[in-house]
Write a protein that holds these residues in place. Structure first.
Motif, PDB file in Angstrom:
ATOM      1  N   LEU A  81       0.414  -0.895   0.147  1.00  0.00           N
ATOM      2  CA  LEU A  81      -0.069  -0.033   0.187  1.00  0.00           C
ATOM      3  C   LEU A  81       1.232   1.161   0.061  1.00  0.00           C
ATOM      4  CD1 LEU A  81      -2.743  -1.311   2.648  1.00  0.00           C
ATOM      5  CD2 LEU A  81      -3.346  -1.098   0.283  1.00  0.00           C
ATOM      6  N   ALA A  82       0.323   2.356  -0.738  1.00  0.00           N
ATOM      7  CA  ALA A  82       1.248   3.272  -0.640  1.00  0.00           C
ATOM      8  C   ALA A  82       0.372   4.490  -0.990  1.00  0.00           C
ATOM      9  CB  ALA A  82       2.022   3.440  -2.257  1.00  0.00           C
ATOM     10  N   VAL A  83       0.727   5.729  -0.661  1.00  0.00           N
ATOM     11  CA  VAL A  83      -0.049   7.244  -0.089  1.00  0.00           C
ATOM     12  C   VAL A  83      -1.029   6.926  -1.575  1.00  0.00           C
ATOM     13  CG1 VAL A  83      -0.180   9.353   0.162  1.00  0.00           C
ATOM     14  CG2 VAL A  83       1.636   8.512   2.044  1.00  0.00           C
ATOM     15  N   GLY A  84      -1.809   7.695  -1.106  1.00  0.00           N
ATOM     16  CA  GLY A  84      -2.818   7.673  -2.260  1.00  0.00           C
ATOM     17  C   GLY A  84      -3.641   6.496  -2.949  1.00  0.00           C
ATOM     18  N   ASP A  85      -3.269   5.502  -2.219  1.00  0.00           N
ATOM     19  CA  ASP A  85      -4.416   4.377  -2.748  1.00  0.00           C
ATOM     20  C   ASP A  85      -6.123   4.372  -2.046  1.00  0.00           C
ATOM     21  OD1 ASP A  85      -2.355   3.649  -4.219  1.00  0.00           O
ATOM     22  OD2 ASP A  85      -2.053   1.580  -2.082  1.00  0.00           O
ATOM     23  N   ALA A  86      -6.404   4.365  -2.616  1.00  0.00           N
ATOM     24  CA  ALA A  86      -7.958   4.150  -2.135  1.00  0.00           C
ATOM     25  C   ALA A  86      -8.336   2.988  -1.570  1.00  0.00           C
ATOM     26  CB  ALA A  86      -8.618   4.258  -3.686  1.00  0.00           C
ATOM     27  N   VAL A  87      -8.608   2.492  -0.397  1.00  0.00           N
ATOM     28  CA  VAL A  87      -8.801   1.545   0.439  1.00  0.00           C
ATOM     29  C   VAL A  87     -10.082   1.532   1.059  1.00  0.00           C
ATOM     30  CG1 VAL A  87      -6.821   0.898   0.540  1.00  0.00           C
ATOM     31  CG2 VAL A  87      -7.747   2.682   2.223  1.00  0.00           C
ATOM     32  N   PHE A  88     -10.204   0.592   1.786  1.00  0.00           N
ATOM     33  CA  PHE A  88     -11.449  -0.005   2.673  1.00  0.00           C
ATOM     34  C   PHE A  88     -11.277  -0.952   3.980  1.00  0.00           C
ATOM     35  CE2 PHE A  88     -12.485  -3.031  -0.392  1.00  0.00           C
ATOM     36  CZ  PHE A  88     -13.187  -4.054   0.567  1.00  0.00           C
ATOM     37  N   GLY A  89     -11.912  -0.830   4.545  1.00  0.00           N
ATOM     38  CA  GLY A  89     -11.918  -1.297   5.648  1.00  0.00           C
ATOM     39  C   GLY A  89     -12.049  -1.814   7.441  1.00  0.00           C
ATOM     40  N   PHE A  90     -10.988  -2.351   8.404  1.00  0.00           N
ATOM     41  CA  PHE A  90     -11.675  -1.663   9.279  1.00  0.00           C
ATOM     42  C   PHE A  90     -10.366  -1.151  10.440  1.00  0.00           C
ATOM     43  CE2 PHE A  90     -12.112  -6.540   8.969  1.00  0.00           C
ATOM     44  CZ  PHE A  90     -13.564  -6.425   9.098  1.00  0.00           C
ATOM     45  N   ALA A  91     -11.400  -0.096  10.732  1.00  0.00           N
ATOM     46  CA  ALA A  91     -10.442   1.268  11.088  1.00  0.00           C
ATOM     47  C   ALA A  91      -9.938   0.598  12.714  1.00  0.00           C
ATOM     48  CB  ALA A  91     -11.553   2.172  11.548  1.00  0.00           C
ATOM     49  N   ASP A  92      -8.899   1.087  13.547  1.00  0.00           N
ATOM     50  CA  ASP A  92      -7.829   0.756  14.970  1.00  0.00           C
ATOM     51  C   ASP A  92      -8.663   2.536  15.768  1.00  0.00           C
ATOM     52  OD1 ASP A  92      -6.812  -1.456  13.677  1.00  0.00           O
ATOM     53  OD2 ASP A  92      -4.996  -0.425  12.949  1.00  0.00           O
ATOM     54  N   SER A  93      -8.485   2.697  14.622  1.00  0.00           N
ATOM     55  CA  SER A  93      -8.456   4.199  15.840  1.00  0.00           C
ATOM     56  C   SER A  93      -9.945   4.937  15.968  1.00  0.00           C
ATOM     57  CB  SER A  93      -7.516   5.336  16.034  1.00  0.00           C
ATOM     58  OG  SER A  93      -7.451   6.093  14.423  1.00  0.00           O
ATOM     59  N   GLY A  94     -11.178   4.396  15.395  1.00  0.00           N
ATOM     60  CA  GLY A  94     -12.096   4.757  15.183  1.00  0.00           C
ATOM     61  C   GLY A  94     -12.257   5.749  14.229  1.00  0.00           C
ATOM     62  N   SER A  95     -13.411   5.348  13.041  1.00  0.00           N
ATOM     63  CA  SER A  95     -13.737   5.831  12.324  1.00  0.00           C
ATOM     64  C   SER A  95     -14.485   7.028  11.706  1.00  0.00           C
ATOM     65  CB  SER A  95     -13.971   5.093  11.194  1.00  0.00           C
ATOM     66  OG  SER A  95     -15.525   4.448  11.256  1.00  0.00           O
ATOM     67  N   TYR A  96     -15.126   7.560  13.309  1.00  0.00           N
ATOM     68  CA  TYR A  96     -15.556   8.685  13.069  1.00  0.00           C
ATOM     69  C   TYR A  96     -14.998   9.810  13.415  1.00  0.00           C
ATOM     70  CZ  TYR A  96     -20.188   6.383  14.459  1.00  0.00           C
ATOM     71  OH  TYR A  96     -21.315   5.032  14.531  1.00  0.00           O
ATOM     72  N   ALA A  97     -14.098  10.187  12.114  1.00  0.00           N
ATOM     73  CA  ALA A  97     -13.469  11.273  11.943  1.00  0.00           C
ATOM     74  C   ALA A  97     -13.009  11.450  10.341  1.00  0.00           C
ATOM     75  CB  ALA A  97     -11.986  10.551  12.820  1.00  0.00           C
ATOM     76  N   GLU A  98     -11.810  12.330  10.551  1.00  0.00           N
ATOM     77  CA  GLU A  98     -11.322  13.130   9.146  1.00  0.00           C
ATOM     78  C   GLU A  98      -9.844  11.738   8.980  1.00  0.00           C
ATOM     79  OE1 GLU A  98     -11.803  17.593   8.486  1.00  0.00           O
ATOM     80  OE2 GLU A  98     -10.397  17.093   9.810  1.00  0.00           O
ATOM     81  N   TYR A  99      -9.643  11.351   9.739  1.00  0.00           N
ATOM     82  CA  TYR A  99      -8.678  10.318   9.551  1.00  0.00           C
ATOM     83  C   TYR A  99      -8.433   9.489  11.026  1.00  0.00           C
ATOM     84  CZ  TYR A  99      -5.945  14.099   7.315  1.00  0.00           C
ATOM     85  OH  TYR A  99      -5.543  15.277   6.083  1.00  0.00           O
ATOM     86  N   THR A 100      -8.006   8.373  10.287  1.00  0.00           N
ATOM     87  CA  THR A 100      -8.290   7.105  11.407  1.00  0.00           C
ATOM     88  C   THR A 100      -6.946   5.735  10.867  1.00  0.00           C
ATOM     89  OG1 THR A 100      -9.755   5.699  12.249  1.00  0.00           O
ATOM     90  CG2 THR A 100      -9.725   6.109  10.208  1.00  0.00           C
ATOM     91  N   LEU A 101      -6.885   5.251  12.003  1.00  0.00           N
ATOM     92  CA  LEU A 101      -5.936   4.881  11.397  1.00  0.00           C
ATOM     93  C   LEU A 101      -6.298   3.111  11.283  1.00  0.00           C
ATOM     94  CD1 LEU A 101      -3.223   5.096  14.322  1.00  0.00           C
ATOM     95  CD2 LEU A 101      -3.128   6.311  12.079  1.00  0.00           C
ATOM     96  N   ALA A 102      -5.322   2.136  10.277  1.00  0.00           N
ATOM     97  CA  ALA A 102      -5.258   1.014  10.101  1.00  0.00           C
ATOM     98  C   ALA A 102      -4.723  -0.228   9.728  1.00  0.00           C
ATOM     99  CB  ALA A 102      -6.746   1.118   8.510  1.00  0.00           C
TER     100      ALA A 102
END
Length: 301
Positions: free
Chosen positions: A81-102
């Motif tokens: 994976l690289a910066v700019g890739d469109a992805v979907f999946g499970f959030a590690d840090s909560g997805s009700y946000a502008e940014y999240t970790l996964a």
């Protein structure tokens, strides 16, 4: 960054848009600039505090376990994976946000919208996990409570594709929708046992309770005991001797990719019930909590 923060348990009004620090990815993680986040009935139960007996939550917290968006930063040890890739999946840090970790994400196919991509992770993983726990076999009859919702609609389709006969409970307005998914529909509420017995006089082999709306006693009566009943949403499970299974446990990027491929091919139908901007997360929870939602409620960031 902006995020919807829960500082104390309570009603939807406890979800408040706040400024918080943008998270930094650790080993194996990517940071995702969120485009969409999935809202699950389970989120509302966590928010209210009703799940504390079986699923502990430390406050303050950011809710949301599903994300679709664009990779914004990559942590150590990330490959493929690289910066700019469109992805979907499970959030590690909560997805009700502008940014999240996964950690567990798959590439989003071009033919799959942001809104529909985020309907897949929890529904797919939960369905696979519960069907394994129930040990269902082709030819058996499965009763799904909450068959029209985000998880229930995927569970019905996966079970039907696996050779099961499915009876799905839903509200009056969702009977045709449940039938279109491949299940035999029936309504919730008083008289459920009699209605199900009329539809399946040979009996019910297993029960998957997605709704968590007090259907476990009826399910136990239909099964003649607590064997082969699993709920993901009813905190009374322990008192009744029924198996409760919590949030995603086997987060597979490969399985996410398979589900996305099925959706793009039209072999797996996903339904978006409504979309709300991040700032209206409280309203999204009100709609979700009212019940009888057809498909997944989605937040857009």
């Amino acid at each position: 960054m902006k995020a919807v923060v829960l500082e104390r348990f309570g009603g939807p009004e406890e979800l408040r848009l706040s400024e918080v620090a943008r998270p930094e990815p650790g080993p194996g993680q990517v940071r995702v600039h969120v485009r969409t986040a999935g809202v699950n009935p389970f989120d509302g139960k966590v928010r209210s505090g009703s799940m504390e007996a079986v699923f502990r939550t430390s406050l303050p917290t950011i809710l949301g376990s599903e994300v679709a968006g664009v990779v914004d930063a990559v942590g150590p040890d990330v490959t493929g994976l690289a910066v700019g890739d469109a992805v979907f999946g499970f959030a590690d840090s909560g997805s009700y946000a502008e940014y999240t970790l996964a950690t567990s994400v798959a590439r989003k196919p071009e033919g799959l919208s942001w809104e529909h991509a985020v309907t897949l992770p929890v529904a797919g993983e939960t369905t696979d996990r519960v069907l394994r726990l129930l040990d269902v076999q082709p030819g058996e009859t499965l009763l799904v409570h909450g068959a029209a919702g985000g998880v229930g609609s995927v569970a019905v389709q996966v079970a039907v594709a696996a050779g099961l006969r499915v009876i799905g409970t839903a509200g009056p307005d969702n009977q045709e929708h449940v039938a279109a998914l491949g299940a035999t529909p029936t309504t919730y509420g008083e008289g459920l046992v009699e209605r199900v017995r009329a539809l399946a006089p040979e009996g019910i082999d297993a029960v998957f309770d997605v709704a968590g709306k007090g259907a476990l006693p009826d399910s136990i009566e239909l099964r003649g005991g607590t064997d082969r009943i699993v709920t993901i949403a009813d905190s009374a499970a322990g008192e009744l001797g029924v198996v409760f299974t919590g949030g995603p446990q086997q987060r597979s990027a490969e399985r996410l990719a398979e589900l996305a491929d099925l959706a793009v091919q039209g072999k797996l139908r996903t339904t978006v019930a409504a979309t709300f901007p991040l700032a209206e997360a409280a309203e999204a929870h009100r709609v979700s909590g009212a019940g009888h939602v057809r498909g997944k409620i989605v937040l857009t960031a």
